[in-house]
Design a protein around this motif. Structure first.
Motif, PDB file in Angstrom:
ATOM      1  N   ARG A 175     -14.381  -0.572   8.395  1.00 43.26           N
ATOM      2  CA  ARG A 175     -14.486   0.832   8.787  1.00 43.26           C
ATOM      3  C   ARG A 175     -15.601   0.964   9.815  1.00 43.26           C
ATOM      4  O   ARG A 175     -16.685   0.390   9.647  1.00 43.26           O
ATOM      5  CB  ARG A 175     -14.797   1.710   7.574  1.00 43.26           C
ATOM      6  N   TYR A 176     -15.316   1.738  10.840  1.00 45.08           N
ATOM      7  CA  TYR A 176     -16.278   1.941  11.912  1.00 45.08           C
ATOM      8  C   TYR A 176     -16.576   3.430  12.035  1.00 45.08           C
ATOM      9  O   TYR A 176     -15.676   4.238  12.253  1.00 45.08           O
ATOM     10  CB  TYR A 176     -15.709   1.406  13.228  1.00 45.08           C
ATOM     11  N   ASP A 177     -17.850   3.790  11.879  1.00 46.20           N
ATOM     12  CA  ASP A 177     -18.269   5.191  11.945  1.00 46.20           C
ATOM     13  C   ASP A 177     -18.663   5.522  13.382  1.00 46.20           C
ATOM     14  O   ASP A 177     -19.854   5.576  13.720  1.00 46.20           O
ATOM     15  CB  ASP A 177     -19.424   5.427  10.974  1.00 46.20           C
ATOM     16  N   TYR A 207     -23.099   0.767  11.851  1.00 42.52           N
ATOM     17  CA  TYR A 207     -22.005   1.717  11.691  1.00 42.52           C
ATOM     18  C   TYR A 207     -20.686   1.021  11.347  1.00 42.52           C
ATOM     19  O   TYR A 207     -19.639   1.642  11.370  1.00 42.52           O
ATOM     20  CB  TYR A 207     -21.853   2.537  12.973  1.00 42.52           C
ATOM     21  N   GLY A 230     -20.719   8.852  13.682  1.00 37.74           N
ATOM     22  CA  GLY A 230     -22.113   8.679  13.289  1.00 37.74           C
ATOM     23  C   GLY A 230     -22.926   7.961  14.343  1.00 37.74           C
ATOM     24  O   GLY A 230     -24.093   8.294  14.601  1.00 37.74           O
ATOM     25  N   ARG A 231     -22.328   6.986  14.992  1.00 33.03           N
ATOM     26  CA  ARG A 231     -23.034   6.239  16.036  1.00 33.03           C
ATOM     27  C   ARG A 231     -23.326   7.132  17.238  1.00 33.03           C
ATOM     28  O   ARG A 231     -24.431   7.098  17.803  1.00 33.03           O
ATOM     29  CB  ARG A 231     -22.203   5.031  16.454  1.00 33.03           C
ATOM     30  N   ARG A 250     -18.774  -1.390   8.392  1.00 26.55           N
ATOM     31  CA  ARG A 250     -18.798  -1.969   7.048  1.00 26.55           C
ATOM     32  C   ARG A 250     -17.445  -2.624   6.797  1.00 26.55           C
ATOM     33  O   ARG A 250     -16.404  -1.989   7.001  1.00 26.55           O
ATOM     34  CB  ARG A 250     -19.079  -0.915   5.975  1.00 26.55           C
TER      35      ARG A 250
END
Length: 341
Positions: free
Chosen positions: A117-119, A157, A122-123, A159
């Motif tokens: 998963r890539y946020d 960012y 948020g980044r 996981r």
């Protein structure tokens, strides 16, 4: 107009001395909650408790060992509550491989959910805040968000999901893919492609410049990090994959060819007694003979789960003042019957 209840409330039970609550009642006012049944312990309590053996027949143990030798996924089928998911934990405990990585599948699940998963939002937000802090008051602001985001640590960012973590780990891990038969029709084959190749790419990392080709990313469910080089997660140990199915759909032949299949049989009376003894002790078996017989007869024509029988026996031996009929109505109801409107 408000609805009114025709039955007695918990408070009403105190009003008449002849209707005082039984000792096992909790829903009667201030009271300590009882301890959960043995199979319902929280992870911390379960880890501290002595490990009991998982109940399998010799031929079933042989199938599990065949999957381990072949490094193939183990597809476990059987009735609800037969212990399909618990088998993954038993394998991990028996081989000392740590906690099970679990992916619970539903109709909306995608392969990427299990990989990483890539946020991105948020980044970008962090990059915007960093730009605000670095821009002096009153000076002209330049559109640097994209550059600030690129300069930030993208690994913060990202996981890895349960499948990605199982592939990236520096030791063999057990991955439970639970209820795979609920997935989209293409997901099982997509999953096996990744398992066969033993690697996958994270495009967000593959696009980074040369000087950022090694990135630390978090593993699923922990604070442990692994290094991803050039955006490719490549396994050094094939994970032990246990996939469960309740038989709600058929899988394509190409998928079945790459799996080792274990069918957990319908429990016989003797096996039900072993399960009860295993979870609740020898004394519980003697107190449950009539419930075992009812369960065994109903299971011939109804969908029932073994843990429903365990729940009924647990209530009986813990002092629940319920008749046999009340016990059956409360917890031993058929699972394939629609709810009344």
């Amino acid at each position: 107009m408000t609805g009114q209840s025709t039955g007695p409330s918990a408070a009403d039970a105190h009003s008449d001395p002849a209707e005082r609550p039984e000792d096992w009642w909790v829903f009667r006012g201030p009271s300590d909650l009882p301890a959960p049944p043995p199979w319902r312990h929280l992870p911390a309590a379960r880890a501290a408790a002595p490990r009991a053996p998982y109940l399998l027949e010799r031929n079933e143990i042989s199938v599990v060992n065949a999957a381990l030798h072949l490094h193939r996924p183990l597809l476990v089928t059987g009735r609800p509550g037969a212990g399909k998911s618990s088998l993954a934990r038993a394998v991990a405990e028996e081989l000392g491989l740590g906690d099970v990585l679990r992916w619970s599948v539903n109709s909306r699940s995608t392969l990427q959910d299990a990989l990483y998963r890539y946020d991105a939002v948020g980044r970008l937000r962090e990059a915007s805040l960093r730009r605000e802090r670095e821009t002096p008051r009153g000076s002209a602001r330049r559109p640097r968000a994209r550059h600030a985001a690129a300069a930030g640590d993208i690994g913060q960012y990202l996981r890895l999901g349960p499948l990605g973590s199982a592939l990236a780990a520096d030791r063999p891990r057990v991955l439970l893919v639970d209820e795979l038969d609920k997935a989209d029709i293409d997901l099982p084959n997509d999953l096996l492609v990744v398992l066969e190749e033993g690697e996958f790419e994270i495009p967000e990392l593959a696009r980074l410049p040369e000087h950022q080709q090694e990135v630390q990313v978090l593993l699923s469910g922990s604070r442990e990090r692994v290094t991803v080089h050039r955006g490719v997660v490549r396994c050094t140990h094939f994970p032990i994959v246990v996939m469960t199915s309740n038989g709600e759909r058929d899988f394509p032949p190409a998928f079945m060819r790459r799996c080792v299949r274990l069918d957990l049989p319908e429990p016989t009376g003797d096996r039900l007694r072993k399960i009860i003894e295993h979870n609740l002790g020898e004394e519980a078996v003697a107190a449950a003979e009539d419930l075992i017989e009812v369960f065994h007869q109903r299971a011939k024509t109804q969908t029932l789960a073994t843990d429903q029988l365990l729940a009924a026996v647990h209530l009986r031996i813990s002092g629940a003042d319920l008749s046999k009929e009340e016990l059956l109505a409360a917890v031993l109801h058929r699972l394939d019957e629609p709810l009344s409107p």
